[in-house]
Design a protein around this motif. Structure first.
Motif, PDB file in Angstrom:
ATOM      1  N   PHE A  65       0.824  -1.213   0.000  1.00 54.92           N
ATOM      2  CA  PHE A  65       0.000   0.000   0.000  1.00 54.92           C
ATOM      3  C   PHE A  65       0.854   1.257   0.000  1.00 54.92           C
ATOM      4  N   LEU A  66       1.941   1.237   0.770  1.00 50.22           N
ATOM      5  CA  LEU A  66       2.742   2.461   0.867  1.00 50.22           C
ATOM      6  C   LEU A  66       3.568   2.698  -0.392  1.00 50.22           C
ATOM      7  N   LYS A  67       3.828   1.646  -1.136  1.00 60.12           N
ATOM      8  CA  LYS A  67       4.568   1.815  -2.394  1.00 60.12           C
ATOM      9  C   LYS A  67       3.635   2.085  -3.572  1.00 60.12           C
ATOM     10  N   ALA A  68       2.348   1.858  -3.394  1.00 56.69           N
ATOM     11  CA  ALA A  68       1.397   2.062  -4.490  1.00 56.69           C
ATOM     12  C   ALA A  68       1.136   3.551  -4.683  1.00 56.69           C
ATOM     13  N   LEU A 170     -10.427  -2.812  -5.699  1.00 53.68           N
ATOM     14  CA  LEU A 170      -9.113  -3.410  -5.960  1.00 53.68           C
ATOM     15  C   LEU A 170      -8.845  -4.625  -5.075  1.00 53.68           C
ATOM     16  N   PHE A 171      -8.275  -5.646  -5.678  1.00 56.46           N
ATOM     17  CA  PHE A 171      -7.790  -6.826  -4.941  1.00 56.46           C
ATOM     18  C   PHE A 171      -6.270  -6.794  -4.912  1.00 56.46           C
ATOM     19  N   TRP A 172      -5.726  -6.861  -3.692  1.00 59.62           N
ATOM     20  CA  TRP A 172      -4.274  -6.834  -3.484  1.00 59.62           C
ATOM     21  C   TRP A 172      -3.837  -8.239  -3.067  1.00 59.62           C
ATOM     22  N   ALA A 173      -3.142  -8.941  -3.961  1.00 61.47           N
ATOM     23  CA  ALA A 173      -2.670 -10.290  -3.648  1.00 61.47           C
ATOM     24  C   ALA A 173      -1.203 -10.219  -3.242  1.00 61.47           C
ATOM     25  N   PHE A 174      -0.925 -10.545  -1.984  1.00 59.86           N
ATOM     26  CA  PHE A 174       0.443 -10.488  -1.445  1.00 59.86           C
ATOM     27  C   PHE A 174       1.131 -11.817  -1.747  1.00 59.86           C
ATOM     28  N   LYS A 175       2.185 -11.767  -2.539  1.00 60.69           N
ATOM     29  CA  LYS A 175       2.796 -12.996  -3.039  1.00 60.69           C
ATOM     30  C   LYS A 175       4.308 -12.980  -2.905  1.00 60.69           C
ATOM     31  N   GLY A 176       4.900 -14.170  -3.077  1.00 61.69           N
ATOM     32  CA  GLY A 176       6.360 -14.289  -3.152  1.00 61.69           C
ATOM     33  C   GLY A 176       6.791 -14.370  -4.616  1.00 61.69           C
ATOM     34  N   PRO A 177       7.974 -14.924  -4.845  1.00 58.89           N
ATOM     35  CA  PRO A 177       8.529 -14.942  -6.200  1.00 58.89           C
ATOM     36  C   PRO A 177       7.686 -15.732  -7.217  1.00 58.89           C
ATOM     37  N   SER A 178       6.804 -16.610  -6.753  1.00 57.27           N
ATOM     38  CA  SER A 178       6.004 -17.415  -7.693  1.00 57.27           C
ATOM     39  C   SER A 178       4.862 -16.629  -8.329  1.00 57.27           C
ATOM     40  N   ALA A 179       4.716 -15.361  -7.947  1.00 54.99           N
ATOM     41  CA  ALA A 179       3.540 -14.590  -8.361  1.00 54.99           C
ATOM     42  C   ALA A 179       3.307 -14.589  -9.869  1.00 54.99           C
ATOM     43  N   LEU A 180       4.368 -14.424 -10.623  1.00 57.08           N
ATOM     44  CA  LEU A 180       4.147 -14.223 -12.054  1.00 57.08           C
ATOM     45  C   LEU A 180       3.710 -15.499 -12.771  1.00 57.08           C
ATOM     46  N   SER A 181       4.246 -16.656 -12.325  1.00 58.88           N
ATOM     47  CA  SER A 181       3.781 -17.902 -12.955  1.00 58.88           C
ATOM     48  C   SER A 181       2.346 -18.198 -12.486  1.00 58.88           C
ATOM     49  N   ILE A 198      -3.970  -5.006 -13.078  1.00 58.47           N
ATOM     50  CA  ILE A 198      -3.612  -3.643 -13.496  1.00 58.47           C
ATOM     51  C   ILE A 198      -2.235  -3.186 -13.028  1.00 58.47           C
ATOM     52  N   ASP A 199      -1.661  -3.851 -12.021  1.00 56.57           N
ATOM     53  CA  ASP A 199      -0.368  -3.361 -11.543  1.00 56.57           C
ATOM     54  C   ASP A 199       0.379  -4.454 -10.787  1.00 56.57           C
ATOM     55  N   THR A 200       1.698  -4.332 -10.763  1.00 59.62           N
ATOM     56  CA  THR A 200       2.553  -5.279 -10.042  1.00 59.62           C
ATOM     57  C   THR A 200       3.566  -4.467  -9.248  1.00 59.62           C
ATOM     58  N   ILE A 201       3.615  -4.708  -7.952  1.00 60.14           N
ATOM     59  CA  ILE A 201       4.589  -3.985  -7.126  1.00 60.14           C
ATOM     60  C   ILE A 201       5.619  -4.994  -6.632  1.00 60.14           C
ATOM     61  N   THR A 202       6.883  -4.744  -6.966  1.00 58.41           N
ATOM     62  CA  THR A 202       7.949  -5.689  -6.616  1.00 58.41           C
ATOM     63  C   THR A 202       8.927  -5.008  -5.667  1.00 58.41           C
ATOM     64  N   TYR A 203       9.317  -5.727  -4.625  1.00 58.76           N
ATOM     65  CA  TYR A 203      10.309  -5.160  -3.699  1.00 58.76           C
ATOM     66  C   TYR A 203      10.989  -6.302  -2.953  1.00 58.76           C
ATOM     67  N   SER A 204      12.057  -5.959  -2.223  1.00 60.67           N
ATOM     68  CA  SER A 204      12.738  -6.959  -1.392  1.00 60.67           C
ATOM     69  C   SER A 204      12.690  -6.502   0.050  1.00 60.67           C
ATOM     70  N   LEU A 205      12.621  -7.460   0.966  1.00 59.35           N
ATOM     71  CA  LEU A 205      12.681  -7.103   2.382  1.00 59.35           C
ATOM     72  C   LEU A 205      14.076  -6.546   2.653  1.00 59.35           C
ATOM     73  N   PRO A 206      14.161  -5.459   3.430  1.00 63.68           N
ATOM     74  CA  PRO A 206      15.458  -4.772   3.520  1.00 63.68           C
ATOM     75  C   PRO A 206      16.587  -5.614   4.128  1.00 63.68           C
ATOM     76  N   LYS A 210      14.518 -11.067   0.921  1.00 63.41           N
ATOM     77  CA  LYS A 210      13.499 -11.930   0.306  1.00 63.41           C
ATOM     78  C   LYS A 210      12.642 -11.116  -0.651  1.00 63.41           C
ATOM     79  N   LYS A 211      12.294 -11.750  -1.780  1.00 64.41           N
ATOM     80  CA  LYS A 211      11.547 -11.031  -2.803  1.00 64.41           C
ATOM     81  C   LYS A 211      10.038 -11.120  -2.554  1.00 64.41           C
ATOM     82  N   ARG A 212       9.366  -9.999  -2.725  1.00 66.79           N
ATOM     83  CA  ARG A 212       7.910  -9.958  -2.560  1.00 66.79           C
ATOM     84  C   ARG A 212       7.275  -9.312  -3.782  1.00 66.79           C
ATOM     85  N   ILE A 213       6.090  -9.806  -4.123  1.00 67.20           N
ATOM     86  CA  ILE A 213       5.355  -9.231  -5.245  1.00 67.20           C
ATOM     87  C   ILE A 213       3.904  -9.029  -4.821  1.00 67.20           C
TER      88      ILE A 213
END
Ligand code: SAH
Length: 248
Positions: A65-68, A170-181, A198-206, A210-213
């Motif tokens: 949400f904060l990155k959107a 809006l539906f926000w699906a919190f996913k790991g690296p498998s999100a795109l497949s 409509i959108d994809t937000i990608t980031y890593s835990l500081p 770990k990758k999050r999508i």
């Protein structure tokens, strides 16, 4: 149990680049204490190290949400919230949020009732319910935001979430690296439930990197009447499997 301080929360916020006031930081400290104290009784989480709770549970719940771009959230239903993620951190961050929390486990709902009383959070509706029943009944085409984190594989989560949204929601699906497949496998059910990716937000835990999508879907059309199917069916027979069988 290791203690955490208000300052630890404020430092974590600056690590993520989020602004947070002291009052909210205090609520996160209390949340941490209650989560750890009640963990054995309610069997809530394997994540207990202070820095892991802060980054993998509390701040990861806020990040999408904060990155959107659009940060205003009026009402939100969190499906399969478990020990409160991402719903409760979002409620702490956005105190005016009208939050509905849905979980099929009575134990989780009991914990959340205890937690919100201790944190003195208002405007939260706790529902011991299956998402399918909410979507087939009173919650259909109703909410402007739905979140789900670690609820189910995407084709299943989509069938549970999209029917609850009103048009434009809006539906926000919190996913790991498998999100795109998973997104590829979910295409058909997204369309039939009236949604659009409509959108994809990608980031890593500081710290852990770990990758999050976070995948964002908008509700464009009404969901076909047959969705969501009866409780348990989306999980047992995800729509993608039926499609594959028809193609064979
Ligand atoms: N969102 C939390 C918890 C994930 S565990 C987190 O990220 O930590 C998944 C949770 O979803 C469990 O608490 C389980 O009881 C709930 N759940 C699974 N299927 C459900 C359904 N169909 N309807 C409502 N809750 C469900």
């Amino acid at each position: 149990m290791e203690k955490i301080l208000v300052n630890d929360i404020l430092q974590e916020a600056s690590r993520w680049g989020f602004s947070l006031d002291e009052q909210k930081a205090k609520l996160f400290v209390k949340y941490y204490e209650i989560l750890l104290q009640e963990n054995q009784k309610y069997n809530l989480t394997r994540i207990t190290m202070p820095e892991s709770v802060l980054e993998e549970l509390f701040f990861d719940s806020l990040a999408g949400f904060l990155k959107a771009k659009n940060k205003t959230v009026e009402d939100l239903v969190d499906l399969g919230s478990g020990a409160g993620f991402p719903g409760i951190p979002l409620k702490i961050y956005f105190p005016d949020l009208k939050l509905t929390v849905v979980d099929a486990s009575q134990k989780k709902i009991s914990f959340l009732r205890f937690l919100i009383n201790k944190l003195d959070l208002n405007g939260i509706n706790l529902m011991h319910k299956r998402a399918e029943d909410l979507g087939r009944g009173p919650g259909r085409e109703t909410y402007s935001h739905v979140t789900a984190r670690a609820l189910a594989p995407l084709p299943v989560a989509v069938e549970l979430a999209l029917p609850l949204l009103k048009k434009g929601g809006l539906f926000w699906a919190f996913k790991g690296p498998s999100a795109l497949s998973e997104l590829n496998r979910a295409k058909e059910i997204v369309r039939r439930c009236g949604g659009k990716h409509i959108d994809t937000i990608t980031y890593s835990l500081p710290r852990s990197k770990k990758k999050r999508i976070v995948l964002i879907f908008s509700k464009e059309n009404e969901t076909e009447k047959i969705f969501p199917r009866r409780a348990g069916i989306p999980q047992k027979r995800p729509l993608e499997k039926i499609i594959y069988r028809m193609q064979e």
